[in-house]
Write an enzyme that holds these catalytic residues in place. Structure first.
Site, PDB file in Angstrom:
ATOM      1  N   GLU A  60       0.816  -1.228   0.000  1.00 17.16           N
ATOM      2  CA  GLU A  60       0.000   0.000   0.000  1.00 17.16           C
ATOM      3  C   GLU A  60       0.845   1.271   0.000  1.00 17.16           C
ATOM      4  OE1 GLU A  60      -0.799  -2.657   1.836  1.00 17.16           O
ATOM      5  OE2 GLU A  60      -2.817  -3.179   1.153  1.00 17.16           O
ATOM      6  N   HIS A 129     -10.130  -4.836  10.805  1.00 18.61           N
ATOM      7  CA  HIS A 129     -10.787  -4.737   9.494  1.00 18.61           C
ATOM      8  C   HIS A 129     -12.119  -3.988   9.559  1.00 18.61           C
ATOM      9  CE1 HIS A 129      -7.809  -7.579   8.215  1.00 18.61           C
ATOM     10  NE2 HIS A 129      -8.377  -7.805   7.051  1.00 18.61           N
TER      11      HIS A 129
END
Lengths: 326, 350
Positions: A60, A129
């Protein structure tokens, strides 16, 4: 009008903009050959080829930095994060690079770039998450933060975001991608920074944004049965915030509940509450109430998950509290 | 023979400076000398002015490392791109940015190259394709690759140079970027300005792998160790890497061994190294080396050399005058250059 899924609305926005401007491209994990982890980019590789729909390694920070550099040099990247939870790894490039480039360079370089992906909880995925990042990014000058709640808004706002010259954080949800809704035929844009009154009402104003607004709509339906008319405002953008629309509504209802998916401290709800005590003080007949995620990391167990999430019952309770009703 | 001038740190290819046949032209040596002298004098003055508290912030000097920029610029084209870290004063000087605008930036004045909004660590000059000046260690590594990505996307043969220190080579961003730069064959040259110290921590205290050029190996990136005290060797290495990049062969890692004579920043007492070590590198000074080549080959007369030195001194003097006579940005600049959107509704209270 036509009925499409949220993911299709996003895909239409990206595809239309990529046809219009060859400098727009999409990159991220699984966006090309896999057709998107959540099928948002389905078919786009076939239409645009691997020059413009680009699979990345799981890196990322690296691919976000590459996209930021590309945006400084004339391209208009769309960066898809599989979820915004993973984008924490890229926060340096979003916050330190993209958001500050224009100022640090004295106006010489800017970053027309869209960072987008699923935000907030998506079922029992536990603490790492399930975070909602609206207030995190809303805090940062230099960014704009867009939080659509339905397919029509998603398409019009994403098209505006791609054309915008500033870096945009665009927060979607895995839990919304399958939502269906009507969108206009043909091209349309929705300006960034304008709230939308999704439901008219005279008694209490519910301010919300993103997918959690669905709970607000359900609560408004329930309350209507009891004769309580809620006005539901969808902020649609949380940086900047369309305060004017909220204040105008409060002048009419005199009561406000803010519903958001993130944690309470330093949140969008605390910002709205501050603004109303500052600029609508004389119009308030009750303290501003809010319903947020519990002040805890998001737990796995279904019972704990339900306990922590904003839901219809908690919203109804908060609305009634502003009316001094039980 | 120029015995002293060809001195090099270990592990580099041997090469001799000759007073007879030079690989590089008279003009190149004169330009290197002039540019490096301007960098050196700018930095010496910046250090003095900083100590005199003429301006605030951080101040990281490039003294000793000038050959890296000089050799890089002479080996590339004006259409190529350059990006670096916060030790960024010399790069725009090498690219031809007016030192007045750079000095004014140090002073935080509106006439600064970044309008006084970036300061020492954030010089930018779009006219010279200089994309900063970045304060977060290693952040420019992926961004620089992204600049190269855009050039490849647009189909040009321009190359992007992204410079960083040996400290930044320990960031994860480097590895993520190396992987993608090789995967996508990006036209980028990764330049390690290896001055052997990450702030006060020497390379051997941060890694098991002392040879930074090996960092490219995991990605099969062509990697070379280069003598950074020699503008000739830097030029040759960059020219070779640029040629590869222009032909679509992808990135190159250049571990350029250099040395900063001064501390990491102005507040550094330099207890981590000896004075002898500093002196040893100063004996290989690239500016003295170029001057020797110029003299040995009679490229310039003593008067002409003096003219260059006077010109440099005058440039620096005028730069300081320019900076000190410039205004600070007006207060309304606070809300400018934050968004491209002209009517962004800032929250403004009291």
């Amino acid at each position: 009008m036509k009925t499409v899924q949220f993911r299709e609305a996003l895909r239409e926005a990206m595809s239309e903009e990529m046809r219009r401007d060859e400098n727009v491209f999409l990159m991220g994990e699984e966006v090309a050959e896999y057709n998107g982890a959540y099928k948002v980019s389905q078919g786009m590789l076939d239409e645009f080829g691997d020059k413009r729909v680009i699979d990345t390694p799981i890196a990322e920070l690296g691919f976000t930095g590459i996209a930021v550099g590309a945006s400084m040099n004339g391209l208009r990247p769309i960066v898809e994060f599989m979820t915004w939870n993973f984008a924490i790894l890229a926060a340096d490039q979003i916050i330190n690079s993209a958001a500050k480039m224009l100022q640090m360079s004295g106006g010489q370089y800017h970053c027309p770039i869209v960072f987008r992906g699923g935000n907030g909880q998506a079922g029992q995925l536990a603490a790492t998450h399930s975070q909602a990042f609206e207030s995190f990014y809303a805090h940062v000058p230099g960014l704009k933060v867009v939080t659509p709640s339905n397919p029509a808004d998603a398409k019009g706002l994403l098209k505006s975001a791609i054309r915008d010259e500033d870096p945009i954080v665009f927060l979607e949800s895995e839990k919304m991608y399958g939502d269906k809704g009507e969108i206009p035929e043909g091209e349309y844009l929705i300006p960034i920074g304008l709230a939308d009154v999704k439901r008219k009402g005279k008694d209490v104003t519910i301010v919300s944004f993103g997918k959690i607004i669905k709970e607000a709509h359900k609560a408004a339906d329930e309350l209507k049965k009891e004769g309580i008319e809620c006005e539901v405002i969808d902020l649609r953008t949380v940086r900047p915030i369309d305060y004017g629309t909220v204040v105008e509504s409060i002048k009419k209802t005199n009561r406000c509940v803010v519903v958001e998916e993130s944690w309470p401290l330093a949140s969008i709800s605390s910002e709205i509450a501050y603004h109303l005590q500052r600029y609508a003080f004389d119009y308030l007949d009750a303290p501003v109430m809010r319903v947020t995620q519990s002040d805890t990391p998001f737990p796995f167990s279904p019972t704990l998950m339900e306990e922590g999430l904003p839901n219809v019952n908690r919203i109804i309770k908060a609305v009634k509290a502003t009316m001094y009703k039980n | 023979m120029a015995a002293k001038s060809s001195g090099k740190p270990k592990k580099t290819t041997k090469k001799e400076s000759s007073s007879k046949k030079q690989k590089f032209s008279k003009e190149t040596y004169i330009k290197w000398y002039k540019d490096m002298l301007l960098m050196r004098k700018f930095e010496e003055k910046a250090g003095q002015l900083y100590i005199q508290q003429k301006f605030g912030g951080f101040c990281h000097l490039y003294i000793g490392q000038e050959a890296v920029v000089a050799g890089t610029v002479s080996a590339t084209k004006p259409t190529d791109f350059h990006m670096t870290a916060y030790r960024d004063h010399a790069h725009p000087i090498g690219l031809g940015t007016d030192v007045r605008k750079l000095m004014a930036e140090l002073y935080g004045r509106e006439t600064g190259v970044s309008k006084g909004k970036g300061g020492s660590m954030h010089f930018f000059d779009k006219e010279k394709n200089f994309l900063g000046g970045h304060g977060i260690v290693g952040a420019q590594i992926p961004m620089g690759a992204g600049v190269a990505f855009a050039e490849k996307y647009k189909g040009t043969d321009n190359v992007t140079m992204v410079s960083f220190g040996d400290g930044a080579a320990r960031q994860g961003a480097l590895h993520e970027t190396f992987n993608m730069a090789m995967l996508w064959k990006l036209p980028v040259i990764f330049i390690v300005e290896n001055n052997n110290y990450a702030m006060g921590t020497s390379v051997e205290r941060t890694t098991n792998v002392m040879d930074l050029s090996k960092l490219g190996s995991s990605y099969e990136m062509p990697s070379f160790v280069v003598n950074g005290m020699s503008p000739e060797e830097v030029h040759e290495a960059v020219a070779m890497a640029a040629e590869r990049a222009r032909k679509g062969e992808g990135p190159t890692l250049l571990d350029i061994k250099t040395y900063r004579y001064k501390g990491h920043s102005m507040s550094d007492p330099q207890k981590y190294r000896t004075k002898d070590e500093v002196k040893e590198y100063q004996s290989k000074d690239p500016i003295e080396h170029c001057l020797k080549v110029i003299k040995d080959n009679s490229y310039l007369t003593e008067e002409e050399i003096k003219e260059i030195q006077d010109w440099v001194a005058n440039e620096i003097k005028e730069a300081i005058e320019f900076a000190e006579n410039s205004d600070y940005p007006s207060k309304d600049e606070l809300y400018k250059d934050v968004y491209k959107t002209e009517d962004y509704p800032f929250i403004i209270e009291y």
